[in-house]
Design an enzyme around this catalytic site. Structure first.
Site: not given
Ligand code: C5P
Length: 308
Positions: A18, A147
């Site tokens: 994406k 995501d």
């Molecule tokens: O959800 P995911 O593991 O893909 O997110 C990775 C990191 O990105 C999270 O641990 C966070 O530090 C950051 N993040 C965030 N806010 C979001 C999505 C991701 O701070 N909405």
């Protein structure tokens, strides 16, 4: 090695990467996540995730393809965690051998890890013949990564909350992009932390109305004018070559350049397929082998089974 009588030995799921056409980043909340207002578009660069039966209770993962040496083939792999979470949710003792073939850049800001988790959820639910509907997978996916729900859904969608609350967006026609995939990798949490340092008190973001109306018009020039990413400054601060790459693409004839998610992949929007070829060739002449160029288009569908 069928371990249960589902009649299915192998399932392959193809899942897209994406781009965030717009990524508005608000404050970090108590759950550690920033509140986002984003518009996702799934684009035609794909990972393939193939699952086969493994002995009861065993989940194994192995990865091949682009940058796969940077992916851990162990229980920390998001696809492995997805299979275990699905098994636990449905209370079985099934096993799965998961083979991931990567084309989506690793730690590139294109949701490669989330894509593999989405594909593993869908593939295992078919292999194990679970009565999992779309909502079950989306809910489990949101627990694995912000995501993952979008990687299941695909197309073009507005994401709010952590980026996991989705509404499909109306869009006309196709966007053509040239991706610049660098060998550099950026950690998403580090980019968000740098964002917090640079912008300590951000407002709650909103999806720009100009982008929604530009997507409805299908006009690339209008879409180009409405693209935006609040993480650009943070990604460029951690990887200064990105600013030069963005400028280079615009000089090469792109309508606009955009850091993809938390970077460092850069996506250049071009007017049409012919311009994509021109911009690709001009960029290729300017860049060394450190940057790989790929022409892609979007929107494309989310995770879906294909012939194995
Ligand atoms: O959800 P995911 O593991 O893909 O997110 C990775 C990191 O990105 C999270 O641990 C966070 O530090 C950051 N993040 C965030 N806010 C979001 C999505 C991701 O701070 N909405």
């Amino acid at each position: 090695m069928p371990e249960a009588d589902t009649g299915v030995d192998v399932v392959r799921v193809r899942v897209p990467g994406k781009i965030n056409l717009s990524l508005g980043v608000g404050p970090r909340e108590d759950d550690g996540y920033h509140r986002l207002a984003t518009v996702f578009q799934a684009v035609s660069i794909f990972d393939d995730v193939t699952v086969r039966w493994a002995p009861a209770g065993q989940v194994r993962v192995r990865t091949s393809g682009r940058q796969s040496d940077h992916v851990a083939d162990d229980p920390t792999n998001l696809a492995h965690r997805a299979a275990v979470a699905l098994r636990d949710r449905f209370g079985g003792d099934w096993g799965a051998d998961i083979a991931i073939h990567k084309d989506i850049p690793v730690a590139g800001g294109m949701a490669g890890g989330s894509a593999d988790a989405a594909a593993a959820l869908l593939a295992c639910s078919v292999l194990w013949d679970l009565a999992a509907d779309h909502d079950d997978l989306r809910e489990l996916g949101a627990e694995l990564g912000a995501d993952v729900p979008f990687c299941l859904m695909g197309g073009t969608a507005v994401g709010t909350g952590r980026g996991d609350e989705l509404v499909p967006a109306l869009s006309r026609g196709h966007c053509h992009w040239v991706l610049a995939i660098t060998t550099h990798r950026l950690s998403t949490p580090e980019v968000f932390a740098e964002y917090d340092r640079l912008r300590p008190d951000p407002a709650y973001p909103q999806v720009p109305a100009e982008l929604m109306s530009a997507l409805g018009s299908g006009r690339p020039d209008r879409i180009a004018a409405a693209l935006g990413n609040d993480l650009t400054e943070a990604a460029c601060s951690l990887h200064p070559e990105l600013a030069e790459l963005l400028a280079l693409g615009e000089r090469a004839g792109a309508l606009a350049g955009l850091v993809s998610g938390s970077g460092p992949t850069v996506a250049f929007l071009v007017a049409d397929e012919a311009d994509a070829v021109d911009v690709h060739l001009r960029l290729k002449a300017e860049l060394d082998g450190e940057v790989e160029l790929r022409r892609v288009h979007g929107p494309v569908p989310g995770a879906r089974p294909i012939h194995a």
